[in-house]
Design a protein around this motif. Structure first.
Motif, PDB file in Angstrom:
ATOM      1  N   VAL A   6       9.068  -0.671  -4.720  1.00 50.22           N
ATOM      2  CA  VAL A   6       7.823  -0.598  -3.944  1.00 50.22           C
ATOM      3  C   VAL A   6       7.057   0.678  -4.266  1.00 50.22           C
ATOM      4  CG1 VAL A   6       6.876  -0.375  -1.611  1.00 50.22           C
ATOM      5  CG2 VAL A   6       8.647  -2.081  -2.074  1.00 50.22           C
ATOM      6  N   TYR A   7       7.765   1.804  -4.319  1.00 52.97           N
ATOM      7  CA  TYR A   7       7.092   3.073  -4.623  1.00 52.97           C
ATOM      8  C   TYR A   7       6.405   2.999  -5.986  1.00 52.97           C
ATOM      9  CZ  TYR A   7       6.211   8.078  -4.796  1.00 52.97           C
ATOM     10  OH  TYR A   7       5.587   9.299  -4.855  1.00 52.97           O
ATOM     11  N   VAL A  51       3.277   0.709  -5.696  1.00 51.87           N
ATOM     12  CA  VAL A  51       2.197   1.164  -4.825  1.00 51.87           C
ATOM     13  C   VAL A  51       1.642   2.526  -5.228  1.00 51.87           C
ATOM     14  CG1 VAL A  51       1.618   1.804  -2.456  1.00 51.87           C
ATOM     15  CG2 VAL A  51       3.056  -0.207  -2.890  1.00 51.87           C
TER      16      VAL A  51
END
Length: 267
Positions: A257-258, A261
């Motif tokens: 996710v990091y 995003v």
């Protein structure tokens, strides 16, 4: 025609740099750093839980134990110390979930993850073995009591400090490991990170322990869980799978996710 300065003189040649570039740590040095950092984390954190958490009371009834708060601080302080001592050498993971999470975020080579994980597990196991050795020279019955109590292992259900079930263990370990990875990835960002990354990471681990010690005795680190379960008996060993799987799931979620995003390249 040669170039000349405004004073009519030919400018001197650029100085030749004779200083050798800073050497990069070897693979062996990195693996040793990871083993040492994980050793410190387990020896300091699990050792505090075993020896100091419930030490008893003084003659006037004042508690001499450090309790949950002391154990949480011990784990956080070990990470702060390890991050500044060995972080510049290996990156200061000291945790298989962290290694996998930073690899998922694109910050670490997948091919190097097995070596780091083995080094971390070995470092943790050496630490818990030394704690066991110390306990074997303790007061009569101390070691038996420590082992019957799980040797500061992680657990759910009957082995949870607060009696929380498997569902609670899954949620809290996945969520808190993901939070831990988000903080690590944020404070160590190449452009946006901070020189106080080690302190921020250690304080975050302290907070994580304050939240989750009553639920699972706090893992968020499979190497820590393995190290304690080795001497915790059949119960902790039987539940060990949960504290390998759940932290890794949380770390991988956070890493992917990091990367998607916060590290996605602009079109």
């Amino acid at each position: 025609m040669s170039r000349r300065s405004s004073a009519g003189r030919t400018p001197p040649p650029a100085p030749v740099t004779t200083t050798a570039p800073e050497p990069v740590a070897t693979t062996a040095q990195k693996l040793l750093a990871e083993a040492l950092g994980t050793f410190l984390l387990v020896f300091g954190g699990v050792g505090t839980a075993l020896f100091a958490a419930n030490f008893g009371a003084s003659d006037n009834g004042t508690s001499l134990g450090v309790g949950f708060v002391g154990v949480a601080l011990a784990f956080g302080l070990t990470v702060v110390a390890g991050a500044y001592a060995w972080g510049p050498i290996s990156g200061g993971h000291f945790n298989p979930a962290v290694t996998l999470g930073v690899a998922a975020a694109g910050r670490f080579a997948w091919k190097d993850t097995p070596g780091y994980i083995v080094a971390q597990i070995v470092g943790g196991a050496v630490a818990s073995s030394l704690l066991f050795l110390i306990g074997s020279f303790g007061p009569a019955g101390w070691l038996d009591a420590a082992q019957s109590g799980g040797f500061a292992s992680n657990g759910f259900g009957d082995l949870s400090p607060g009696g929380f079930g498997l569902g609670a263990a899954a949620v809290i370990e996945i969520v808190l490991t993901a939070v831990f990875l988000f903080v690590i990835l944020g404070v160590t960002h190449a452009r946006l990170g901070t020189a106080f990354a080690g302190l921020a990471i250690g304080l975050t681990l302290t907070l994580i322990h304050l939240i989750s010690i009553p639920v699972t005795n706090t893992s968020v680190n499979p190497a820590r869980s393995i190290a304690a379960a080795i001497y915790g008996g059949t119960g902790p060993l039987g539940q060990l799978w949960a504290f390998i799987v759940f932290p890794i799931v949380g770390a991988l979620i956070a890493g992917f996710v990091y990367r998607a995003v916060f590290e996605a390249k602009k079109a």
